[in-house]
Design an enzyme around this catalytic site. Structure first.
Site: not given
Ligand code: NAP
Length: 338
Positions: A238, A164, A334
């Site tokens: 987020s 990010r 963020e």
């Molecule tokens: P989630 O799927 O509940 O995951 C929560 C956290 O766990 C995140 O930090 C995610 O890493 C990590 N995670 C989950 N499974 C993983 C795996 N198999 N290997 C490595 N790391 C893992 O998250 P959520 O809040 O519902 O969001 C879903 C996805 O959308 C996530 O990937 C999140 O990062 C992304 N997102 C991106 C943005 C943005 O780009 N601004 C905003 C909101 C959400 P990662 O963050 O590395 O994926």
């Protein structure tokens, strides 16, 4: 170029807070961009360039000039049997571009479906989801440098991408405008679906060998279910970043909370879901006046109707303080605070 005054920002950012810009203009063409840049020194300060408004919180009315970037257009620059190179102007909606690429069978960004915002903002925070980041497909960024008043190409390598993070949030902060991005996508894509949420969605749909369209549909289903829709309830996705902590700190934390979800990083540190910490601390569904923490996803702060930016900011500060007191972890916002 014509400046408008006391311009409502309510519909220009996804928090939907009732606030105003003292001065406002919109750029829809490269000529208008040139015009604004030529006279930029005369514009009331501070100056804020606004895209889709999906990652910003206005704490109060904005006293300087807001310039909305509405440059549109997408085109195929080059293609062969294996790949396609596309250019997307900064004002194009990110999700619509993802949808377009998936419809054409071009793979690489399907996991990034439904990330709010426009293409211009995507490289700034190296948007990522479900194991894929835009830096894996991005070839370059078209960048209008304010100092020299010229457009430059910034290569992927020069973007210094991190989690990010990119050079646009650091050395190049406030020094220019993203006017467009170039992406390289595959015509023989390998779908990525190692995240638990995606796997269980595919399993539920009884899909064993998913296509990029299946991944896209799964991500749309998950996000629609898990995240509040900003068209219905104001939010900026987020609000906090997922913290990455040292292995020692993690071991201490795990001894207190054996169930804590965690993901090891290549450098030996551990990433913890911020949403888990906030939920564990009891904030999920919290509401004070019209400011609150989403009852669907604790990582998202919401405007139930008519809250102020300051109330949302204070709520985020209370959460930061509480998480630090309870877990000894400094969460970072963020969302950009203006
Ligand atoms: P989630 O799927 O509940 O995951 C929560 C956290 O766990 C995140 O930090 C995610 O890493 C990590 N995670 C989950 N499974 C993983 C795996 N198999 N290997 C490595 N790391 C893992 O998250 P959520 O809040 O519902 O969001 C879903 C996805 O959308 C996530 O990937 C999140 O990062 C992304 N997102 C991106 C943005 C943005 O780009 N601004 C905003 C909101 C959400 P990662 O963050 O590395 O994926």
């Amino acid at each position: 170029m014509e400046l408008q005054h006391h311009y409502s920002l309510k519909k220009l950012h996804t928090f939907g807070i009732d606030c105003f810009a003292e001065n406002y203009c919109e750029i829809s063409t490269k000529d208008e961009l040139n015009d604004v840049i030529q006279s930029i020194k005369t514009l009331p300060r501070p100056i804020l360039f606004l895209g889709g408004g999906s990652n910003v919180l206005f704490r109060a009315d904005f006293s300087g000039t807001i310039i909305k970037i509405s440059l549109f257009g997408k085109q195929i620059l080059h293609e062969n049997e294996e790949e396609v190179l596309i250019y997307c102007a900064a004002g194009e909606n990110w999700h619509s571009i993802v949808e377009w690429t998936v419809q054409n069978g071009w793979g690489g960004i399907e996991n990034l479906a439904l990330i709010p915002g426009n293409c211009g903002a995507a490289p700034l925070q190296n948007i990522g989801a479900y194991g894929i980041e835009i830096c894996q497909s991005l070839v370059n960024v078209h960048w209008f440098e304010l100092n020299t008043k010229t457009e430059k190409i910034i290569t992927n390598e020069e973007c210094n991408f991190g989690y990010r993070d990119s050079i646009f949030k650091r050395d190049l902060k406030d020094k220019g405008i993203v006017t467009g991005i170039t992406l390289r996508l595959s015509k023989n894509p390998t779908p990525h679906y190692n995240y638990a949420d995606v796997q269980s969605e595919l399993k539920e749909q009884e899909i064993v060998n998913p296509t990029i369209k299946d991944i896209f549909n799964a991500v749309v289903q998950i996000r629609s279910r898990k995240l509040p829709n900003p068209n219905e309830i104001g939010n900026a996705g987020s609000f906090f970043k997922n913290p990455i902590i040292s292995a020692i700190q993690f071991t201490n934390l795990q001894s207190q909370y054996p169930e804590i979800p965690h993901y090891s990083q290549n450098d030996g540190r551990i990433k913890i879901p911020a949403g888990w910490l906030i939920e564990k601390a009891g904030w999920k569904g919290f509401r004070q006046g019209d400011a609150g923490v989403s009852s669907k996803q604790a990582l998202v702060l919401v405007n139930y109707n008519n809250t102020t930016g300051e109330e949302i900011y204070q709520l985020s500060q209370n959460i930061l303080d509480d998480i630090f007191n309870k877990f000894n972890i400094h969460l970072e916002r963020e969302v950009n605070i203006v």
